[in-house]
Scaffold this motif. Structure first.
Motif, PDB file in Angstrom:
ATOM      1  N   VAL A  16       0.844  -1.200   0.000  1.00  0.00           N
ATOM      2  CA  VAL A  16       0.000   0.000   0.000  1.00  0.00           C
ATOM      3  C   VAL A  16       0.877   1.247   0.000  1.00  0.00           C
ATOM      4  N   ALA A  76       2.370   1.691  -3.389  1.00  0.00           N
ATOM      5  CA  ALA A  76       1.424   2.229  -4.367  1.00  0.00           C
ATOM      6  C   ALA A  76       1.199   3.719  -4.147  1.00  0.00           C
ATOM      7  N   VAL A  77       1.100   4.115  -2.879  1.00  0.00           N
ATOM      8  CA  VAL A  77       0.915   5.535  -2.574  1.00  0.00           C
ATOM      9  C   VAL A  77       2.108   6.339  -3.087  1.00  0.00           C
ATOM     10  N   PHE A 137       1.912   6.717  -6.771  1.00  0.00           N
ATOM     11  CA  PHE A 137       0.909   7.713  -7.148  1.00  0.00           C
ATOM     12  C   PHE A 137       1.486   9.115  -7.008  1.00  0.00           C
ATOM     13  N   PHE A 165       2.310  11.812  -9.812  1.00  0.00           N
ATOM     14  CA  PHE A 165       1.463  12.991  -9.680  1.00  0.00           C
ATOM     15  C   PHE A 165       1.858  14.130 -10.616  1.00  0.00           C
ATOM     16  N   ILE A 175       0.925  14.984   0.636  1.00  0.00           N
ATOM     17  CA  ILE A 175       0.031  13.859   0.353  1.00  0.00           C
ATOM     18  C   ILE A 175       0.696  12.554   0.767  1.00  0.00           C
ATOM     19  N   SER A 208      -0.809  10.374   3.927  1.00  0.00           N
ATOM     20  CA  SER A 208      -1.259   9.011   3.630  1.00  0.00           C
ATOM     21  C   SER A 208      -0.468   7.995   4.428  1.00  0.00           C
ATOM     22  N   VAL A 236      -1.859   5.195   6.958  1.00  0.00           N
ATOM     23  CA  VAL A 236      -1.560   3.760   6.857  1.00  0.00           C
ATOM     24  C   VAL A 236      -0.969   3.250   8.168  1.00  0.00           C
ATOM     25  N   VAL A 274      -5.452   0.587  -1.465  1.00  0.00           N
ATOM     26  CA  VAL A 274      -4.691   1.791  -1.793  1.00  0.00           C
ATOM     27  C   VAL A 274      -5.593   3.017  -1.717  1.00  0.00           C
ATOM     28  N   ALA A 331      -6.090   4.027   1.606  1.00  0.00           N
ATOM     29  CA  ALA A 331      -4.902   4.531   2.287  1.00  0.00           C
ATOM     30  C   ALA A 331      -4.933   6.045   2.389  1.00  0.00           C
ATOM     31  N   PHE A 332      -5.795   6.690   1.590  1.00  0.00           N
ATOM     32  CA  PHE A 332      -5.928   8.131   1.697  1.00  0.00           C
ATOM     33  C   PHE A 332      -7.155   8.449   2.530  1.00  0.00           C
ATOM     34  N   LEU A 371      -4.678  17.764  -8.756  1.00  0.00           N
ATOM     35  CA  LEU A 371      -4.178  17.220 -10.016  1.00  0.00           C
ATOM     36  C   LEU A 371      -4.960  17.773 -11.205  1.00  0.00           C
TER      37      LEU A 371
END
Lengths: 307, 284
Positions: free
Chosen positions: A15, A18-19, A22, A26, A278, A282, A286, B125, B128-129, B141
């Motif tokens: 996780v 993946a964050v 991202f 971005f 971010i 996040s 987690v 995922v 996760a936010f 974005l």
């Protein structure tokens, strides 16, 4: 127990990966030249060129990601395109105000939420129960930013008792933390009530009552203690809600925390700071989830053994 | 002892729901707000963007029931028009997120194996936010604006519905009637659509109602901090942001738009609670 914790830790890794992917993608997903975006709108050609070099945009994408991940682990998040300071320092000064705000908000939420939840559960079906549940659904529906404005209007503008905003002593903490905590208090109240009602039907509560213990003792020593186990977990999970809510509440009260930094950075298109925030928020979420998971395993052996 | 009469699920639902007067009232208010928003051009007494420099920052009067703002615009008309935006954000995002999430949950729960593992990791995922942070990330974005807010809120609704539906699907898969249908060779397509989905739907409906409420809150919050609807839009959160500068001078600017958000969100939450009780769903 150790394998349980390790398993959970390993589960959180993909996780986090993946964050980070991202967040890495971005700036590259945005239309336009990432180097120009990172360098800032009013950057010179030379600054754009150096940003390109720092970002390593001329290298293959996997190498860029590895460099980014490596820098992140070392705490190097690049340079803010607004203030030209290292992002790490920009964020570090903003961390503590948000920390105290969320902690105080959680204090309000657990205090109010569990107390009125237990009270409603103990008075199940009576008017007190209905009044508390009505108040709770009202609290859930109350826009935090509106509550903030109403409080400022009453206590700062009209009565002059509390400062309108900023972080300056404990009196400035009262209104923002209450505003932030109210929604979570409502969630906790509803949850505590139903947990309490569930526990009240259990044999051990009936036994306690039938052996002649006073009602107060039955409630506090036997029912509440067991009802609070699931509440502890939910409380942990709601920290995420507070992190999100802080973004709005900090804007209302001009609070110098991470949330307002994020909003300001978006307005200024300060992408290095946006990316770092971010990622950090996040990751924090987690981690909290992980701690909650482990805590739940400690409190409830059935969960630990099943996995 | 006589057996309880057998009723169709829809009739049984209505029989239970009818008795929940607060939920019925909430449904009626929601219907009214939707009608007001749909027919805003005919109902709003003034043009929501027309300035009137002879009537600046007036408190509630007979001519302007909710007062006027710093441009002399009629607050009531702006709230009626603004309802279109808030309702659009709530309804479209919850529906879109709900549909995508439900399909994901059905597929995930039914297929199991690597498909399930992959889809659930995607949900992890997204989870996760913290919800609002994900919405803000999407808006950062894509840029500020109502459309992007709708996308953002829809995306963070997906995992909730996916998890919910996956859970129901897994449970329903084991029921005798699904096993029986499977045994007599009903196609997979039909099994999911006719046997699993109807069983999973009540939970989705209940959650949808609660979700619309929170979507409206998030939409208003994003507009309030300047990431959603932009001026001169009369989105309720944006109106509150306007009114902020006039605290203590013109309190009606912050009271009425906030009240509008509060009432609509409250109604969706009360409706959701009523639906949950009437549909016999246990949700947190």
């Amino acid at each position: 127990m150790l394998t349980f914790v390790l398993r959970r830790l390993l589960g959180a890794l993909p996780v986090l990966l993946a964050v980070s992917l991202f967040v890495f993608g971005f700036v590259r997903l945005l239309p336009g030249d990432p180097a120009r975006l990172v360098a800032g709108a009013d950057a010179t050609e030379q600054e754009v060129a150096s940003a390109r070099e720092v970002l390593g945009l001329d290298r293959p994408i996997w190498e860029q990601y590895l460099r980014y991940a490596g820098a992140t682990v070392r705490g190097d998040f690049g340079i803010s395109s607004r203030t030209r300071e290292p992002v790490f320092e920009v964020i570090a000064v903003r961390f503590w105000p948000t920390f105290w705000l969320t902690l105080a908000a959680m204090g309000w939420a657990t205090l109010i939420g569990t107390a009125i939840g237990v009270w409603a559960g103990a008075k199940r079906g009576r008017w007190q129960d209905q009044a508390v549940m009505l108040a709770a659904i009202g609290g859930l529906s109350f826009p935090g930013f509106w509550l903030g404005l109403l409080l400022i209007n009453l206590f700062s503008v009209h009565l002059g008792w509390l400062p309108t905003g900023g972080f300056d002593g404990w009196s400035s903490l009262i209104m923002p933390s209450f505003t932030l905590g109210l929604g979570v208090a409502a969630i906790l109240a509803r949850f505590t009530r139903s947990a309490f009602v569930d526990v009240s039907g259990e044999d051990f509560v009936r036994t306690a009552r039938s052996k002649g213990l006073r009602e107060r003792r039955v409630i506090w020593r036997h029912a509440v203690r067991n009802a609070l186990i699931p509440v502890v977990t939910l409380t942990g999970l709601e920290f995420g809600t507070l992190l999100g809510g802080a973004i709005v509440v900090e804007t209302v009260f001009a609070w110098p925390g991470l949330g307002r930094l994020l909003v300001d950075s978006i307005a200024f298109r300060d992408y290095p700071v946006i990316q770092a925030l971010i990622l950090l928020l996040s990751a924090e979420f987690v981690l909290i989830n992980l701690v909650v998971d482990v805590l739940y395993g400690v409190l409830n052996p059935a969960i630990r053994l099943r996995s | 002892m006589t057996a309880a009469p057998l009723r169709s699920p829809a009739r049984e639902f209505w029989r239970r729901f009818r008795r929940r007067h607060t939920a019925l009232l909430a449904a009626a208010i929601i219907a009214l707000v939707i009608l007001l928003a749909l027919f805003a051009p005919f109902i709003a007494p003034y043009d929501p963007t027309a300035a009137d420099y002879d009537a600046l920052l007036q408190g509630p009067t007979l001519a302007h029931l909710a007062g006027t703002d710093s441009y002399g615009r009629d607050i009531l008309s702006r709230i009626i028009w603004g309802g279109r935006i808030s309702l659009a954000v709530g309804l479209i995002s919850a529906l879109a997120g709900g549909i995508v999430g439900t399909i994901m949950g059905l597929v995930s729960g039914w297929s199991g194996g690597w498909v399930d593992a992959l889809l659930m990791r995607i949900c992890d995922v997204l989870f996760a936010f913290p919800g609002l942070l994900l919405a803000i990330a999407v808006v950062a974005l894509l840029g500020p604006g109502v459309e992007n807010v709708i996308w953002a809120v829809a995306i963070f609704s997906v995992p909730v519905f996916a998890r919910l539906t996956r859970g129901s699907t897994l449970a329903l898969k084991q029921t005798q009637y699904v096993q029986a249908a499977r045994a007599i060779g009903v196609s997979r397509h039909k099994l999911i659509l006719h046997h699993i989905l109807p069983g999973a739907l009540p939970a989705v409906i209940v959650y949808m109602s609660l979700r619309i409420g929170s979507a409206i809150l998030v939409g208003a919050a994003l507009s309030f901090i300047g990431l959603g609807a932009q001026p001169p839009s009369s989105e309720w959160g944006a109106m509150l942001a306007d009114g902020r500068s006039y605290l203590g001078v013109a309190d009606h600017l912050t009271i009425f738009p906030g009240l509008a958000i509060f009432i609509v969100v409250l109604c969706f939450n009360v409706l959701g609670d009523g639906l949950r009780d009437a549909l016999n769903q246990k949700l947190q």
